[in-house]
Design a protein around this motif. Sequence first.
Motif, mmCIF file in Angstrom:
data_model
loop_
_atom_site.group_PDB
_atom_site.id
_atom_site.type_symbol
_atom_site.label_atom_id
_atom_site.label_comp_id
_atom_site.label_asym_id
_atom_site.label_seq_id
_atom_site.Cartn_x
_atom_site.Cartn_y
_atom_site.Cartn_z
ATOM 1 N N UNK A 300 -1.717 -19.370 -5.453
ATOM 2 C CA UNK A 300 -0.318 -18.950 -5.453
ATOM 3 C C UNK A 300 0.136 -18.711 -4.023
ATOM 4 N N UNK A 301 1.449 -18.558 -3.869
ATOM 5 C CA UNK A 301 2.002 -18.235 -2.555
ATOM 6 C C UNK A 301 1.527 -16.866 -2.090
ATOM 7 N N UNK A 302 1.307 -15.952 -3.037
ATOM 8 C CA UNK A 302 0.810 -14.617 -2.684
ATOM 9 C C UNK A 302 -0.563 -14.699 -2.029
ATOM 10 N N UNK A 303 -1.416 -15.594 -2.533
ATOM 11 C CA UNK A 303 -2.743 -15.748 -1.937
ATOM 12 C C UNK A 303 -2.654 -16.312 -0.526
ATOM 13 N N UNK A 304 -1.752 -17.260 -0.317
ATOM 14 C CA UNK A 304 -1.563 -17.812 1.026
ATOM 15 C C UNK A 304 -1.035 -16.734 1.971
ATOM 16 N N UNK A 305 -0.094 -15.916 1.485
ATOM 17 C CA UNK A 305 0.435 -14.825 2.305
ATOM 18 C C UNK A 305 -0.648 -13.807 2.620
ATOM 19 N N UNK A 306 -1.514 -13.538 1.656
ATOM 20 C CA UNK A 306 -2.619 -12.597 1.880
ATOM 21 C C UNK A 306 -3.591 -13.150 2.921
ATOM 22 N N UNK A 307 -3.872 -14.443 2.856
ATOM 23 C CA UNK A 307 -4.775 -15.063 3.829
ATOM 24 C C UNK A 307 -4.203 -14.995 5.232
ATOM 25 N N UNK A 308 -2.863 -14.995 5.326
ATOM 26 C CA UNK A 308 -2.204 -14.921 6.632
ATOM 27 C C UNK A 308 -1.952 -13.486 7.080
ATOM 28 N N UNK A 309 -2.312 -12.512 6.264
ATOM 29 C CA UNK A 309 -2.081 -11.119 6.627
ATOM 30 C C UNK A 309 -0.617 -10.727 6.557
ATOM 31 N N UNK A 310 0.151 -11.402 5.700
ATOM 32 C CA UNK A 310 1.585 -11.129 5.590
ATOM 33 C C UNK A 310 1.959 -10.520 4.239
ATOM 34 N N UNK A 311 0.971 -10.209 3.414
ATOM 35 C CA UNK A 311 1.244 -9.575 2.125
ATOM 36 C C UNK A 311 1.027 -8.070 2.253
ATOM 37 N N UNK A 312 1.945 -7.255 1.776
ATOM 38 C CA UNK A 312 1.765 -5.792 1.842
ATOM 39 C C UNK A 312 0.492 -5.359 1.110
ATOM 40 N N UNK A 313 -0.127 -4.308 1.610
ATOM 41 C CA UNK A 313 -1.382 -3.805 1.041
ATOM 42 C C UNK A 313 -1.127 -2.463 0.368
ATOM 43 N N UNK A 314 -1.585 -2.330 -0.873
ATOM 44 C CA UNK A 314 -1.393 -1.095 -1.625
ATOM 45 C C UNK A 314 -2.328 -0.008 -1.121
ATOM 46 N N UNK A 315 -1.792 1.187 -0.914
ATOM 47 C CA UNK A 315 -2.570 2.379 -0.596
ATOM 48 C C UNK A 315 -2.266 3.417 -1.667
ATOM 49 N N UNK A 316 -3.253 3.679 -2.523
ATOM 50 C CA UNK A 316 -3.037 4.625 -3.619
ATOM 51 C C UNK A 316 -4.232 5.540 -3.747
ATOM 52 N N UNK A 317 -3.980 6.833 -3.785
ATOM 53 C CA UNK A 317 -5.015 7.829 -4.000
ATOM 54 C C UNK A 317 -4.353 9.074 -4.568
ATOM 55 N N UNK A 318 -4.698 9.417 -5.802
ATOM 56 C CA UNK A 318 -4.053 10.552 -6.438
ATOM 57 C C UNK A 318 -2.560 10.310 -6.593
ATOM 58 N N UNK A 319 -1.757 11.223 -6.066
ATOM 59 C CA UNK A 319 -0.305 11.079 -6.159
ATOM 60 C C UNK A 319 0.268 10.204 -5.050
ATOM 61 N N UNK A 320 -0.548 9.917 -4.054
ATOM 62 C CA UNK A 320 -0.082 9.077 -2.944
ATOM 63 C C UNK A 320 -0.069 7.614 -3.382
ATOM 64 N N UNK A 321 1.029 6.951 -3.131
ATOM 65 C CA UNK A 321 1.153 5.551 -3.524
ATOM 66 C C UNK A 321 2.197 4.878 -2.622
#
Length: 402
Positions: A300-321
């Motif tokens: 998918x395009x999302x995978x290509x964006x991830x390979x290029x470091x252009x896809x946002x990365x989720x940070x979730x821990x407890x209530x933090x998201x």
Amino acid sequence: MAVKAGIDVAKEFHWVAIVAAETGKVLLSRRVDNDPDSIDALIAQLRQAEAEHGELTAAIDLMGGVASLLTAMLLEAGVRLVHVPGLVVNRARRASKGGEAKSDPRDAATIADQLRLRDDWRIVTAEDDITLDLRMLVSRRRELVIDQTRRLNRLRETLAGFFPGLERVVDVTNLSDLRLLVRFVTPEEVREAGRDGLIDHMLAAGVRRSYAEPLAGKAIAAAQAQHVIVPGQKRMAEFAREFATDAIAARHRIGELENQIADGLDRHPDAALVRSLPGMGATLTAEFLAEAGNLDRFASADQLASAAGLAPVLQQSGKMNYLRRATAGSKHLKFIFYQSAFCAIRTDPLSKAFYQRKRAEGKRHHQALIALARRRINVLYALLRTRQPYQADYRHTTATAA
């Protein structure tokens, strides 16, 4: 049952560890010299292990370079081969018993253990000759461009050290100026040659008269203003002439490589589609095809964006998201999409409108370009999936046809 083989790649020799997938028991751990006979012997042992214990998957921690011979022979033998990145191996080893202690047998065993834990590693396939040739040409061009930038900076610095007046009036990125510096770099040489001598030299080197005459006048004026001989001038002048000569040769070689890259793009099945996207010139297209490799590996395009470091990365821990910017991914791919987005906002109305909209939302220049680069990945992926070139009025045309 199944077996996993981890191969720690190195220059002189590799280390292989074959383990049972279910129990993790080490069936074999030995050194393999980086030569055809030793690799043939390894392949025979891999086949024997597969015959005795079940399906085999092998993994390497490095692609290209010193791993090229090993990779080619394993693929030719029909071994299922995947890539476990070296960074993953490093982190997994440090988290296991023994911590920071490193050895080739331990790294090979760690690679095999990663195969036991996951089955979604990138599959290594034999690359087609066109893509491989493009990768080598692009890599060599990049090296020469980096060397040329460093060389021209040294030329500027050297000129400024003994003849700053000339350094201010010449443009060392211009071939015509380099033609002058091959022969005349000191105030004495410029004054002795005179305006006519400088012009005759440049004309003989292929410089246009309309450019040579103003440049000669500026050089004479700079030479008339300096009559002091700087200590070490003779040696610095020698180096300056050498830098200029090497810079001219490098420009010619870069030009030859660019012609070869253009020929390679003419033969690549995806080149015309990629180049149809505004901002993707010949060089960026070649760099993209060389860096991305087999585009079928991106589902998918999302995978290509991830390979290029252009896809946002989720940070979730407890209530933090929240989502943050990626720090991983291919820096070359990211640069390609970022640079093409920068070019597109100057030539493509739709890209410019998207960029201005993001700026109006309060995003900084860099953030707006990143957003545009991410959006253009979706467009590029659609072009490659549908096998249709870019059309600026695609939506309008589709609506009219409907």
